[in-house]
Design a protein around this motif. Structure first.
Motif, mmCIF file in Angstrom:
data_model
loop_
_atom_site.group_PDB
_atom_site.id
_atom_site.type_symbol
_atom_site.label_atom_id
_atom_site.label_comp_id
_atom_site.label_asym_id
_atom_site.label_seq_id
_atom_site.Cartn_x
_atom_site.Cartn_y
_atom_site.Cartn_z
ATOM 1 N N TYR A 146 33.412 43.819 1.986
ATOM 2 C CA TYR A 146 33.827 43.532 0.964
ATOM 3 C C TYR A 146 32.621 43.499 -0.077
ATOM 4 O O TYR A 146 32.641 43.790 -1.218
ATOM 5 N N ARG A 147 31.247 42.998 0.296
ATOM 6 C CA ARG A 147 30.123 43.077 -0.469
ATOM 7 C C ARG A 147 29.725 44.546 -0.951
ATOM 8 O O ARG A 147 29.701 44.591 -2.247
ATOM 9 N N LEU A 148 29.931 45.657 -0.173
ATOM 10 C CA LEU A 148 29.677 46.909 -0.517
ATOM 11 C C LEU A 148 30.767 47.392 -1.421
ATOM 12 O O LEU A 148 30.301 47.960 -2.533
ATOM 13 N N HIS A 149 32.005 47.234 -1.097
ATOM 14 C CA HIS A 149 33.018 47.715 -1.993
ATOM 15 C C HIS A 149 32.911 47.135 -3.352
ATOM 16 O O HIS A 149 32.943 47.712 -4.188
ATOM 17 N N ASN A 150 32.734 45.781 -3.255
ATOM 18 C CA ASN A 150 32.847 45.346 -4.745
ATOM 19 C C ASN A 150 31.521 45.489 -5.441
ATOM 20 O O ASN A 150 31.570 45.401 -6.620
ATOM 21 N N ALA A 151 30.377 45.913 -5.007
ATOM 22 C CA ALA A 151 29.359 46.199 -5.490
ATOM 23 C C ALA A 151 29.440 47.619 -6.243
ATOM 24 O O ALA A 151 28.796 47.915 -7.286
ATOM 25 N N ILE A 152 30.249 48.351 -5.670
ATOM 26 C CA ILE A 152 30.140 49.971 -6.165
ATOM 27 C C ILE A 152 31.616 50.345 -6.604
ATOM 28 O O ILE A 152 31.706 51.726 -7.110
ATOM 29 N N SER A 153 32.589 49.679 -6.524
ATOM 30 C CA SER A 153 34.106 49.943 -7.082
ATOM 31 C C SER A 153 34.546 48.927 -8.020
ATOM 32 O O SER A 153 34.245 47.872 -8.156
ATOM 33 N N ARG A 154 35.631 49.492 -8.643
ATOM 34 C CA ARG A 154 36.247 48.939 -9.799
ATOM 35 C C ARG A 154 37.932 49.382 -9.548
ATOM 36 O O ARG A 154 37.918 50.328 -9.450
ATOM 37 N N PRO A 155 38.546 48.445 -9.376
ATOM 38 C CA PRO A 155 38.408 46.952 -9.518
ATOM 39 C C PRO A 155 37.684 46.330 -8.294
ATOM 40 O O PRO A 155 37.942 47.039 -7.106
ATOM 41 N N THR A 156 37.540 45.011 -8.340
ATOM 42 C CA THR A 156 36.887 44.452 -6.918
ATOM 43 C C THR A 156 38.117 43.921 -6.250
ATOM 44 O O THR A 156 39.410 43.591 -6.747
ATOM 45 N N ILE A 157 37.652 43.767 -4.921
ATOM 46 C CA ILE A 157 38.963 42.995 -4.109
ATOM 47 C C ILE A 157 38.612 41.895 -3.742
ATOM 48 O O ILE A 157 37.233 41.362 -3.255
ATOM 49 N N ILE A 158 39.443 40.965 -3.887
ATOM 50 C CA ILE A 158 38.992 39.242 -3.478
ATOM 51 C C ILE A 158 38.893 39.213 -2.128
ATOM 52 O O ILE A 158 39.686 39.679 -1.152
ATOM 53 N N PRO A 159 37.648 38.754 -1.603
ATOM 54 C CA PRO A 159 37.305 38.838 0.037
ATOM 55 C C PRO A 159 38.383 38.094 0.722
ATOM 56 O O PRO A 159 38.946 36.889 0.298
ATOM 57 N N ASN A 160 38.771 38.570 1.939
ATOM 58 C CA ASN A 160 39.397 37.723 2.918
ATOM 59 C C ASN A 160 41.072 37.710 2.486
ATOM 60 O O ASN A 160 41.548 36.713 2.805
ATOM 61 N N VAL A 161 41.459 38.753 1.832
ATOM 62 C CA VAL A 161 42.704 38.706 1.444
ATOM 63 C C VAL A 161 43.441 39.980 1.922
ATOM 64 O O VAL A 161 42.740 40.833 1.767
ATOM 65 N N GLY A 162 44.348 39.712 2.895
ATOM 66 C CA GLY A 162 45.028 40.978 3.432
ATOM 67 C C GLY A 162 46.287 41.464 2.769
ATOM 68 O O GLY A 162 46.267 41.194 1.415
ATOM 69 N N ASP A 163 47.237 41.920 3.573
ATOM 70 C CA ASP A 163 48.421 42.516 2.954
ATOM 71 C C ASP A 163 49.384 41.231 2.634
ATOM 72 O O ASP A 163 50.412 41.372 1.947
ATOM 73 N N PHE A 164 49.147 40.235 3.170
ATOM 74 C CA PHE A 164 49.919 39.143 3.089
ATOM 75 C C PHE A 164 49.770 38.398 1.807
ATOM 76 O O PHE A 164 48.823 37.789 1.543
ATOM 77 N N ARG A 165 50.898 38.643 1.043
ATOM 78 C CA ARG A 165 50.829 38.309 -0.381
ATOM 79 C C ARG A 165 52.338 38.075 -0.994
ATOM 80 O O ARG A 165 53.188 38.917 -0.413
ATOM 81 N N LEU A 166 52.457 37.529 -2.278
ATOM 82 C CA LEU A 166 53.850 37.470 -2.862
ATOM 83 C C LEU A 166 53.476 38.395 -4.206
ATOM 84 O O LEU A 166 52.655 38.306 -4.687
ATOM 85 N N MET A 167 54.552 39.306 -4.195
ATOM 86 C CA MET A 167 54.472 40.106 -5.528
ATOM 87 C C MET A 167 55.730 40.165 -6.215
ATOM 88 O O MET A 167 57.011 40.242 -5.636
ATOM 89 N N ASP A 168 55.717 39.930 -7.467
ATOM 90 C CA ASP A 168 56.809 40.076 -8.307
ATOM 91 C C ASP A 168 57.649 41.333 -8.425
ATOM 92 O O ASP A 168 56.749 42.425 -8.082
ATOM 93 N N ARG A 169 58.680 41.674 -8.888
ATOM 94 C CA ARG A 169 59.197 43.033 -8.885
ATOM 95 C C ARG A 169 58.499 43.842 -9.727
ATOM 96 O O ARG A 169 58.310 44.841 -9.629
ATOM 97 N N LYS A 170 58.050 43.269 -11.056
ATOM 98 C CA LYS A 170 57.376 44.175 -12.131
ATOM 99 C C LYS A 170 56.195 44.871 -11.349
ATOM 100 O O LYS A 170 55.627 45.877 -11.727
ATOM 101 N N VAL A 171 55.383 43.973 -10.290
ATOM 102 C CA VAL A 171 54.163 44.504 -9.603
ATOM 103 C C VAL A 171 54.889 45.524 -8.747
ATOM 104 O O VAL A 171 53.913 46.739 -8.583
ATOM 105 N N VAL A 172 55.641 45.464 -8.010
ATOM 106 C CA VAL A 172 56.252 46.489 -6.983
ATOM 107 C C VAL A 172 56.554 47.765 -7.677
ATOM 108 O O VAL A 172 56.161 48.931 -7.414
ATOM 109 N N GLU A 173 57.222 47.540 -8.875
ATOM 110 C CA GLU A 173 57.544 48.827 -9.559
ATOM 111 C C GLU A 173 56.224 49.498 -10.138
ATOM 112 O O GLU A 173 56.122 50.965 -9.994
ATOM 113 N N ALA A 174 55.102 48.840 -10.385
ATOM 114 C CA ALA A 174 53.850 49.389 -10.881
ATOM 115 C C ALA A 174 53.380 50.270 -9.691
ATOM 116 O O ALA A 174 52.893 51.233 -9.832
ATOM 117 N N LEU A 175 53.482 49.342 -8.302
ATOM 118 C CA LEU A 175 52.776 50.152 -7.284
ATOM 119 C C LEU A 175 53.720 51.535 -6.833
ATOM 120 O O LEU A 175 52.958 52.344 -6.560
#
Length: 319
Positions: A148-177
Motif C-alpha cells: 500500500y505504501r509503495l503503490h500510493n507513493a507512485i500511483s494515482r489514484p491512491t488506494i485506501i489501505p486495508n480495504v478489499g473488495d468488500f464494499r457497497l457501490m451504488d448503481r451509478k458506480v457499477v455502471e462506471a465500472l
C-alpha cells in the motif's frame, strides 16, 4: 462522515460472491448471509460466480438455489481468476446497490446492514476497512503494508489501505465500472479510479472459517505487480533516471582516468574487477528489459481484445 446528499430509495440489493473450490463454505455462507438479507426487508439477489471450481462447489450452489430462488449462478467455462469473476458478477447485477463478498466469512455479512443504512443516507460507496488483521500472519500483514505504501507513493489514484473488495457501490458506480474495458484488471485500483462519494466503515476481520486461501505467495507477488504496473509508469521512468545516472558516473570516471594518465604519465595497472563491472551492468540492463517487458506484455494482452470471462451456463430465473 460523508457529505450530505439526497437519500437513496432502495428497490433491490445485489450481492456478488466469486467462488473457486469452496464446497465446504457454501452452506455456512448462505446460513449466515440469508437471515441478514431477509431482515433488511429489501428485495435482493445473490450472484454466485463459479470460477472453474474442480470440487462440488457448483452442486452445492445448485442445492442452495433450490431452497432460495433469488440465488443466481453463473458458471464460468474455466478458472479466469477472481478479478474476472468479480467483473462477471458486476456485469450481471440488477440492483441499485451492489456488494461483493467472499464465501469464507472473513468479511462478516452482518456488516451489510450498516452498509445499506449508510447508502440509504446518500453515500455512493461504503468501504469496509479492516482495523484488525491479526487473522493474517506477520509476513502477510507487513507485505500488505509495504504494498500500500509503495503503490500510493507512485500511483494515482491512491488506494485506501486495508480495504478489499468488500464494499457497497451504488448503481451509478457499477455502471462506471462497466465502462472500463481493460483485460488486465486490478479491481482495487479500478474501484479507486472511478471515485464517487465514499465513506469508511471500520471492522475487525475474522479468521477464515472453512477451506484455504487460493492466493499463494507467488500469486500475491504477481497480484502486487499487476497493481503497480496497471496504474503507474514510474517503474519505467526509474530506468531512465538510472541510465542517466550511470552514464554520468561513467563519464566522470572516464574523465578521471584520462586526466590521471595525462598528469602522471601512466594508466591504472590491470582491471581484475572488469568482469564484475560488466556482469553488474548486464544485470541492470536485463532488469530494465524485464520492466519494459511487463508493460509490453500488457499491451499485447489488451490488443488481442479477448473477453475477460466466458460464461458456460446460467442458473437463474428468466425475467
Amino acid at each position: 462522515m460523508f457529505p450530505k446528499c439526497e437519500p437513496h430509495q432502495p428497490t433491490m440489493l445485489s450481492i456478488i460472491c466469486p467462488l473457486r473450490d469452496e464446497e465446504d463454505s457454501v452452506q455456512p455462507f448462505f446460513a449466515r448471509l440469508l437471515p441478514v438479507l431477509k431482515d433488511l426487508e429489501l428485495d435482493f439477489e445473490i450472484i454466485c460466480v463459479n470460477d472453474g471450481s474442480q470440487d462440488k462447489t457448483l452442486e452445492r450452489l445448485q442445492a442452495a438455489r433450490e431452497l432460495e430462488s433469488r440465488i443466481r449462478i453463473l458458471d464460468l467455462s474455466r478458472n479466469f481468476g477472481k478479478e474476472a469473476a468479480l467483473t462477471c458478477g458486476l456485469d450481471h447485477t440488477r440492483g441499485q446497490a451492489v456488494i461483493p463478498i467472499d464465501a469464507d466469512l472473513q468479511d462478516p455479512p452482518e456488516l451489510i446492514v450498516d452498509m445499506v443504512h449508510m447508502w440509504q443516507q446518500g453515500c455512493e460507496v461504503v468501504l469496509a476497512q479492516r482495523t484488525d488483521r491479526s487473522s493474517d500472519n506477520w509476513l502477510k500483514r507487513k507485505t500488505a503494508e509495504w504494498f500500500y505504501r509503495l503503490h500510493n507513493a507512485i500511483s494515482r489514484p491512491t488506494i485506501i489501505p486495508n480495504v478489499g473488495d468488500f464494499r457497497l457501490m451504488d448503481r451509478k458506480v457499477v455502471e462506471a465500472l462497466k465502462m472500463l474495458p481493460e483485460r488486465g484488471r486490478f479491481m482495487k485500483g479500478i474501484f479507486s479510479w472511478v471515485g464517487f462519494r465514499q465513506a469508511i466503515l471500520p471492522y475487525a476481520r475474522d479468521v477464515r472459517k472453512t477451506g484455504k486461501s487460493k492466493f499463494s505467495t507467488w500469486r500475491l507477488w504477481n497480484f502486487a505487480m499487476d497493481g503497480i504496473t496497471s496504474f503507474s509508469t514510474v517503474p519505467l521512468r526509474i530506468w531512465t533516471y538510472l541510465g542517466l545516472a550511470i552514464a554520468l558516473a561513467s563519464f566522470a570516471y572516464g574523465s578521471f582516468i584520462v586526466g590521471r594518465t595525462l598528469i602522471f604519465g601512466r594508466d591504472f595497472p590491470g582491471y581484475a574487477s572488469l568482469i564484475t563491472v560488466i556482469l553488474f551492468f548486464g544485470g541492470v540492463q536485463l532488469i530494465g528489459l524485464g520492466v519494459v517487458g511487463e508493460y509490453i506484455g500488457r499491451i499485447h494482452t489488451e490488443t488481442k481484445a479477448r473477453p475477460i470471462y466466458v460464461v458456460r451456463e446460467r442458473f437463474e430465473d428468466v425475467t
